[in-house]
Each structure stands twice: as structure tokens, then as C-alpha cells.
Write a protein that holds these residues in place. Structure first.
Motif, mmCIF file in Angstrom:
data_model
loop_
_atom_site.group_PDB
_atom_site.id
_atom_site.type_symbol
_atom_site.label_atom_id
_atom_site.label_comp_id
_atom_site.label_asym_id
_atom_site.label_seq_id
_atom_site.Cartn_x
_atom_site.Cartn_y
_atom_site.Cartn_z
ATOM 1 N N GLN A 148 0.809 -1.221 0.000
ATOM 2 C CA GLN A 148 0.000 0.000 0.000
ATOM 3 C C GLN A 148 0.841 1.270 0.000
ATOM 4 O O GLN A 148 0.342 2.342 -0.295
ATOM 5 N N VAL A 287 -3.534 9.434 -4.985
ATOM 6 C CA VAL A 287 -4.606 9.647 -5.959
ATOM 7 C C VAL A 287 -4.245 9.001 -7.291
ATOM 8 O O VAL A 287 -5.059 8.308 -7.920
ATOM 9 N N GLN A 289 -2.375 6.518 -7.789
ATOM 10 C CA GLN A 289 -2.352 5.058 -7.686
ATOM 11 C C GLN A 289 -3.711 4.422 -7.993
ATOM 12 O O GLN A 289 -3.796 3.209 -8.204
ATOM 13 N N ARG A 290 -4.766 5.214 -8.001
ATOM 14 C CA ARG A 290 -6.084 4.657 -8.329
ATOM 15 C C ARG A 290 -6.164 4.231 -9.793
ATOM 16 O O ARG A 290 -7.036 3.433 -10.158
ATOM 17 N N ARG A 296 -1.612 5.094 -16.355
ATOM 18 C CA ARG A 296 -0.915 6.290 -15.877
ATOM 19 C C ARG A 296 0.256 6.643 -16.786
ATOM 20 O O ARG A 296 0.502 7.826 -17.077
#
Length: 409
Positions: A148, A287, A289-290, A296
Motif C-alpha cells: 500500500q 490519488v 495510484q487509483r 498512468r
């Protein structure tokens, strides 16, 4: 990895490279690796602020002195190729420690170079030794930072490496103005030596794991990785990204922009104006990482190409150009960790080797950037940026296969 925090006794018998006994504390680890990234990667860029005083002392021209940057960059890329498999085999902390000791000696040696030939030769040695840090640091983050926090860690580390291009030039210019260019290398070597203390205290040794064929098998992973078209495309996209990044800032230094050409203070301010982006992107990492890493990467390449294309039309307007460069650097800072994450996901059983090839492609691109700008100076500042924008569009197409692969999974 449903149980990342197992007991040490259990982990000792079953641990894998991405399953250590317990996750390392993220904040001090990220801070240390980011700071070292600035210092070690920044050794490539310090000479860009020292070309004139070095040329005077070494009896050459600033143009010839640029070879001290190019030679370092290619050697740095070779250092990546060595460090990745070594990190897989012996652990990231061991490689980082040995690399820092070697880089300290090499950096001191550069400060004593009597002429350009020796300066280039010693910069090759410095690049080879300094190049051991980044792949080991990225591999350490993947192996020791909890999932995480891993995306944030990679973003901070890669942003620090990009920020080095600005921070170390500013620092080198300030030190050289007061103490001379050789002092830049003295101070860098001193910081490298001092950093050994927190490295030994903060970083954890990686549990060694049997690769079956020893060190040779770790190196043999590289050709196997290069037979995978999607990985090769990602590496080539990285070449395009870093060539574009360095080419843009080299163009700022030697080709304009027209409104501030010849004004060293204004050019330095234009460089520094991008620093907020390198702070903001890590803060926005949760943010970002969503979005899946391939998406990305493609979006960041697209923003970078658009920002450079717009910037090519703004040479006479300093403030809008600074905003365009800010967006460009933000896009590069977002693209780099996204590509690293995509590569890690694509090669989970040879992460050190995969990241080493990434770093090699990264600094091949960075080494080609100054030469690209030098070859295009006749086009002027705007023309150089338009060519860079085309290179970034090529990077988009190279990153697209990973995005299509993700959709089919």
C-alpha cells in the motif's frame, strides 16, 4: 501476499524476494532513498553547471567538456546492468553500500583531473560506480515496502532522481561560484561517505534466496527479458522520455528561450520553476495510484508531449513557458514510476534485472538528450521542442501495448 507480516521464524523458511519477514518502516526508508537518489543521480547533471569553469581549468572548450556528462551517462547505464543482477543475488543493501564506497573514491578522483582526457576517463569510473545505486534502491523499495506504500515510495524515489537535474545544478553553480568547480566533487564525495551511516542503520539486509544457477543465472535473466516485446517497448519508451527531459533542459541552457537567452539568472529561475511539480507528484501519489500503472504511463506521456508542443510556441513569453515546463516535468515525474511499476508487474521473478534494464534505458536516453539538442541547435528553441514532442508521441505508442495487455487480462 495475504499475510505480509509473518513471524520471523516462519518467514525464514518460506520467504520470497517480495515477502520479507516484516515490512520496513516506510517514511525513513523513502526519505533516505530519495535523498540518495538526488545525490547519486545528480552527479550526472552537476557538470552541466560547471562546463565553463571546467573548460577553462582543463584547457578545452565548453562544447568539448559536455563529454564529461555524456561519458558519465553511458557508464551509469552500464552500472545499472551490473547492479540489478547483483542486487537480486546479494541483496539491495549490500550493493548500495559497496557502490557508495566505490563512488566516494571515484568522485574524489574526478576532482583531481588534470585535463579533459582524465576528466572523461574518471567520469566513466564515477558513472559506473554511481550507477549501482538506483536499481538497488528501486529493488529495495519493491522488496521491503508494504504494497500500500510501494507506489508512493517509487514515485518519491524516481521524483528525487528527476529533481536531481535541477537541484544539483543549482547547488553546483552556487558551490563553484564560491569555492571552485573541484569543490563540488569534494562535497559530493563527503556526502556519499556520510550517507553510509544511515544506510547501515535504516536499510535492512535482503534475505538471500537461491537462484539455482548463482550469479550467472541472475545475469542470464536479462537476455530473456529482452526477448519479451512489451518489455522492450517499455524500455524504448523510457529512452524517449529521458532523452526528451534532458534535451528540453539542455535547450533551455544553450538555445534560448529567445526572451531570456544569455541571462544565466533567468535561465536558472526557469529551471527551478519546475521543482514544485517534483514535490506535488509524490504528494498526489495516493490519488494517482487509483489508475493502473500502464494507463498512468500513457496519460503522463500524453501530457508531456502536449506540454512540450505548447511550450514550443511560447518562447517569447517566459511565464507561460514556465507553466508549460512545470506541466512537462510533472508528467515526466508521473510517467517514470508508472513505467517502473508496469515493468515490475511484467517481470516478477527477475525484478532486479528488469529494473536494471529500465535504468539502463533511462540513462541511455539521458545521455542522448544533450547530443540531440546539440544536433538541433540550428532549429532554435522552438524547433528543438517540437522534435522533442514528436519523440514523446513515439513514447506513447511504445507504451500502448502494455495498456492493451492489461485490458485483455
Amino acid at each position: 501476499m495475504s499475510h505480509p507480516a509473518t513471524s520471523p521464524r516462519h518467514a525464514a523458511g518460506t520467504s520470497k524476494p517480495d515477502q520479507p519477514p516484516s515490512w520496513a518502516p516506510a517514511a525513513p526508508t523513502i526519505a533516505l532513498l530519495t535523498a540518495l537518489g538526488v545525490l547519486m543521480v545528480g552527479q550526472m547533471y552537476t557538470v552541466l553547471a560547471l562546463l565553463h569553469p571546467m573548460a577553462t581549468t582543463l584547457g578545452t572548450t565548453p562544447g568539448q567538456a559536455t563529454w564529461t556528462a555524456t561519458a558519465f551517462g553511458f557508464a551509469y547505464a552500464a552500472g545499472f546492468l551490473l547492479a540489478g543482477p547483483l542486487s537480486d543475488r546479494y541483496g539491495s543493501r549490500a550493493v548500495i553500500t559497496a557502490g557508495l564506497v566505490a563512488a566516494t573514491a571515484a568522485t574524489l578522483a574526478v576532482s583531481a583531473a588534470p585535463n579533459l582526457t582524465w576528466a572523461v576517463a574518471l567520469r566513466i569510473v564515477q558513472g559506473l560506480t554511481a550507477g549501482t545505486f538506483a536499481p538497488s534502491a528501486l529493488s529495495y523499495a519493491v522488496h521491503h515496502i508494504a504494497p500500500q506504500r510501494r507506489g508512493t515510495a517509487l514515485t518519491c524515489i524516481t521524483s528525487g532522481m528527476l529533481a536531481a537535474a535541477v537541484i544539483m545544478q543549482i547547488g553546483a553553480q552556487a558551490v563553484a561560484a564560491g569555492l571552485g568547480w573541484r569543490a563540488v566533487f569534494w562535497l559530493s564525495a563527503a556526502l556519499m561517505a556520510l550517507s553510509l551511516i544511515p544506510v547501515r542503520r535504516v536499510l535492512r539486509p535482503t534475505l538471500r534466496h537461491d537462484t539455482g544457477g548463482g550469479l550467472l543465472q541472475a545475469f542470464a535473466a536479462m537476455p530473456r527479458l529482452l526477448r519479451r516485446p512489451r518489455l522492450v517497448a517499455l524500455y524504448l519508451s523510457t529512452v524517449a522520455l529521458m532523452a526528451a527531459f534532458v534535451a528540453v533542459y539542455t535547450a533551455v541552457a544553450i538555445a534560448g528561450p529567445p526572451s531570456i537567452a544569455g541571462n544565466s539568472s533567468a535561465i536558472l529561475a526557469l529551471r527551478a520553476s519546475a521543482l514544485p511539480a517534483l514535490v506535488a507528484v509524490p504528494l498526489l501519489a495516493p490519488v494517482l495510484q487509483r489508475l493502473a500503472s500502464p494507463l498512468r504511463a500513457v496519460l503522463a506521456f500524453t501530457l508531456a508531449a502536449a506540454a512540450v508542443a505548447v511550450g514550443s510556441l511560447l518562447g517569447g513569453h517566459t511565464v507561460p513557458l514556465a507553466i508549460a515546463l512545470l506541466l512537462f516535468v510533472a508528467a515526466v515525474a508521473a510517467a517514470a514510476p508508472a513505467v517502473v511499476e508496469t515493468i515490475n508487474a511484467t517481470a516478477p521473478h527477475a525484478r532486479g534485472a528488469a529494473v536494471a534494464l529500465y535504468g539502463c534505458s533511462m540513462f541511455i536516453g539521458a545521455s542522448l538528450g544533450p547530443q540531440l539538442t546539440g544536433a538541433l541547435t540550428g532549429l532554435g528553441f522552438g524547433g528543438i521542442l517540437r522534435v522533442v514532442a514528436v519523440a514523446l508521441v513515439l513514447g506513447i505508442f511504445l507504451a500502448l501495448p502494455s495498456l492493451r495487455h492489461q485490458r485483455t487480462e
